[in-house]
Motif scaffolding. Structure first.
Motif, mmCIF file in Angstrom:
data_model
loop_
_atom_site.group_PDB
_atom_site.id
_atom_site.type_symbol
_atom_site.label_atom_id
_atom_site.label_comp_id
_atom_site.label_asym_id
_atom_site.label_seq_id
_atom_site.Cartn_x
_atom_site.Cartn_y
_atom_site.Cartn_z
ATOM 1 N N HIS A 133 43.836 25.886 19.356
ATOM 2 C CA HIS A 133 44.611 24.657 19.505
ATOM 3 C C HIS A 133 45.092 24.506 20.944
ATOM 4 O O HIS A 133 45.486 25.475 21.584
ATOM 5 N N LEU A 149 47.729 22.243 23.423
ATOM 6 C CA LEU A 149 48.858 21.317 23.537
ATOM 7 C C LEU A 149 48.987 20.890 24.987
ATOM 8 O O LEU A 149 48.915 21.728 25.892
ATOM 9 N N LYS A 165 54.491 15.753 23.180
ATOM 10 C CA LYS A 165 54.640 14.619 22.260
ATOM 11 C C LYS A 165 53.495 14.499 21.263
ATOM 12 O O LYS A 165 53.680 13.985 20.177
ATOM 13 N N GLU A 166 52.320 14.950 21.636
ATOM 14 C CA GLU A 166 51.152 14.763 20.772
ATOM 15 C C GLU A 166 50.888 15.990 19.923
ATOM 16 O O GLU A 166 51.332 17.096 20.245
ATOM 17 N N ARG A 167 50.155 15.793 18.850
ATOM 18 C CA ARG A 167 49.763 16.909 17.977
ATOM 19 C C ARG A 167 48.733 17.771 18.704
ATOM 20 O O ARG A 167 48.019 17.290 19.581
ATOM 21 N N PRO A 168 48.618 19.030 18.345
ATOM 22 C CA PRO A 168 47.633 19.910 18.992
ATOM 23 C C PRO A 168 46.201 19.427 18.750
ATOM 24 O O PRO A 168 45.876 18.929 17.675
ATOM 25 N N ARG A 169 45.369 19.568 19.778
ATOM 26 C CA ARG A 169 43.956 19.236 19.645
ATOM 27 C C ARG A 169 43.183 20.502 19.314
ATOM 28 O O ARG A 169 43.480 21.575 19.822
#
Length: 91
Positions: A14, A16, A78-82
């Motif tokens: 993941h 972030l 701010k964003e979800r994990p890629r």
């Protein structure tokens, strides 16, 4: 000055991505040190107890705080994990 600092954390598969933000009020990191021994006299069996049941001689020991550091920024994600998966790993 503008905060252009980008932060990237990779945990396992993941990723972030975030940015650095300046705090409005800096935070101090303190470390507590006891200056005195805070032990009862040798002639006494134990220290005096206060109304809460704590040992008064330990509570009244001199305490000193040292500044270990200052925190001026925080990291915001701010964003979800890629998910990081290469094409060779897919089945």
């Amino acid at each position: 000055p503008k905060d252009d600092f980008k932060a990237t954390i990779i945990v396992g598969h993941h990723k972030l991505e975030g940015k650095r933000v300046t705090l409005s009020k800096p935070l101090a990191v303190l470390k507590k040190h006891r200056v005195g021994e805070g032990r009862p006299d040798p002639g006494e069996e134990g220290g005096e107890e206060d109304e809460k049941g704590g040992d008064r001689s330990l509570r009244d020991a001199n305490v000193k705080y040292n500044i270990e550091g200052v925190i001026r920024w925080k990291l915001i994600f701010k964003e979800r994990p890629r998910l990081l998966i290469s094409k060779g790993q897919r089945k």
